[in-house]
Design an enzyme around this catalytic site. Structure first.
Site, short mmCIF file in Angstrom:
data_model
loop_
_atom_site.label_atom_id
_atom_site.label_comp_id
_atom_site.label_asym_id
_atom_site.label_seq_id
_atom_site.Cartn_x
_atom_site.Cartn_y
_atom_site.Cartn_z
N CYS A 127 0.83 -1.21 0.00
CA CYS A 127 0.00 0.00 0.00
C CYS A 127 0.87 1.26 0.00
CB CYS A 127 -1.00 -0.05 1.15
SG CYS A 127 -2.43 1.00 0.83
N HIS A 157 -3.21 -5.27 1.58
CA HIS A 157 -2.56 -5.49 2.88
C HIS A 157 -2.47 -6.97 3.23
CE1 HIS A 157 -2.36 -1.29 4.32
NE2 HIS A 157 -3.37 -1.13 3.49
N GLU A 200 -0.64 -8.37 5.24
CA GLU A 200 -0.27 -8.56 6.65
C GLU A 200 -1.49 -8.66 7.56
OE1 GLU A 200 -0.13 -5.87 4.96
OE2 GLU A 200 -0.68 -4.13 6.16
N1 GLN Z 1 -3.45 6.45 0.93
C1 GLN Z 1 -2.22 6.17 1.62
C2 GLN Z 1 -1.07 6.95 1.01
O1 GLN Z 1 -1.21 7.56 0.01
C3 GLN Z 1 -1.91 4.69 1.61
C4 GLN Z 1 -2.95 3.94 2.40
C5 GLN Z 1 -2.44 2.70 3.06
O2 GLN Z 1 -1.23 2.43 3.14
N2 GLN Z 1 -3.35 1.93 3.61
O3 GLN Z 1 0.00 6.96 1.53
#
Ligand code: GLN
Length: 202
Positions: free
Chosen positions: A81, A179, A181
């Site tokens: 992410c 995610h 994890e």
């Molecule tokens: N929207 C977040 C970002 O731009 C990422 C979201 C996340 O890691 N769950 O950093």
């Protein structure tokens, strides 16, 4: 060979979940907040969190350059992410001046799935795994474009975002929009641990 040491960037983000999953896989897992801790790592996880904050904190704590240099010189790194954003060479819809460690020849679109739908989950096929993965997306990026040699590991199977790329690998670098994890399925972390072990054995 003893088990590898894998760090989790720990200045911000969902650090604990990654540490737990790595520990369960028999790895020496280490929270990384300082350059000396990074130096002890054979591989690194960049967790989910807030990518702008993570990059700024890395600057503040003198981790930015060491991290950039280790990633550029071949340390296996897995971004989830926000961590995917931090590994990307190019960002769309980033904050003005947003920095990344880079290394992965992809363009990511930040918060790509839209603001109304902040989070969602679904099953998707993942290259190298026999059964689908239950993927959880939280204000997630997607991969807008991949450079030559970047392997696509997963795409959104259906719905408005069908066909969007959400997992990639290029050499020693791996990234997912979602995610892995969260929950009890350690198969994607296992793929990364194997990548770290193979890199060490060379
Ligand atoms: N929207 C977040 C970002 O731009 C990422 C979201 C996340 O890691 N769950 O950093």
């Amino acid at each position: 060979m003893p088990s590898p040491t894998i760090g989790v960037f720990a200045l911000q983000g969902d650090v604990r979940e990654h540490l737990r999953m790595l520990t369960d896989l028999g790895v020496d897992a280490l929270a990384v907040r300082r350059p000396a801790e990074l130096a002890a790592c054979d591989g690194l996880v960049l967790p989910g969190g807030e990518s702008t904050t993570m990059a700024k904190l890395a600057r503040t704590f003198d981790l930015f350059e060491p991290l950039h240099d280790r990633i550029a010189s071949g340390m296996p790194t897995f971004g989830t992410c926000a961590g995917m954003i931090l590994l990307a060479d190019r960002i769309e819809d980033g904050s003005p001046g947003q920095e990344t460690f880079g290394g992965l020849d992809i363009t990511v679109r930040r918060n790509a799935f839209g603001r109304q739908v902040d989070s969602f989950e679904g099953n998707l096929d993942f290259v190298g795994l026999d059964d689908p993965v239950h993927a959880i997306f939280i204000r997630a990026p997607w991969v807008e474009e991949v450079g030559p040699g970047v392997e696509i590991l997963a795409e959104v199977p259906a719905g408005e975002a069908a066909g969007r790329i959400v997992a990639v690998r290029h050499g020693h670098l791996m990234a997912t929009s979602f995610h892995p994890e969260v929950g009890a399925d350690a198969r994607i972390h296992r793929i990364f641990v194997d990548l770290v072990s193979q890199t060490r054995a060379r």
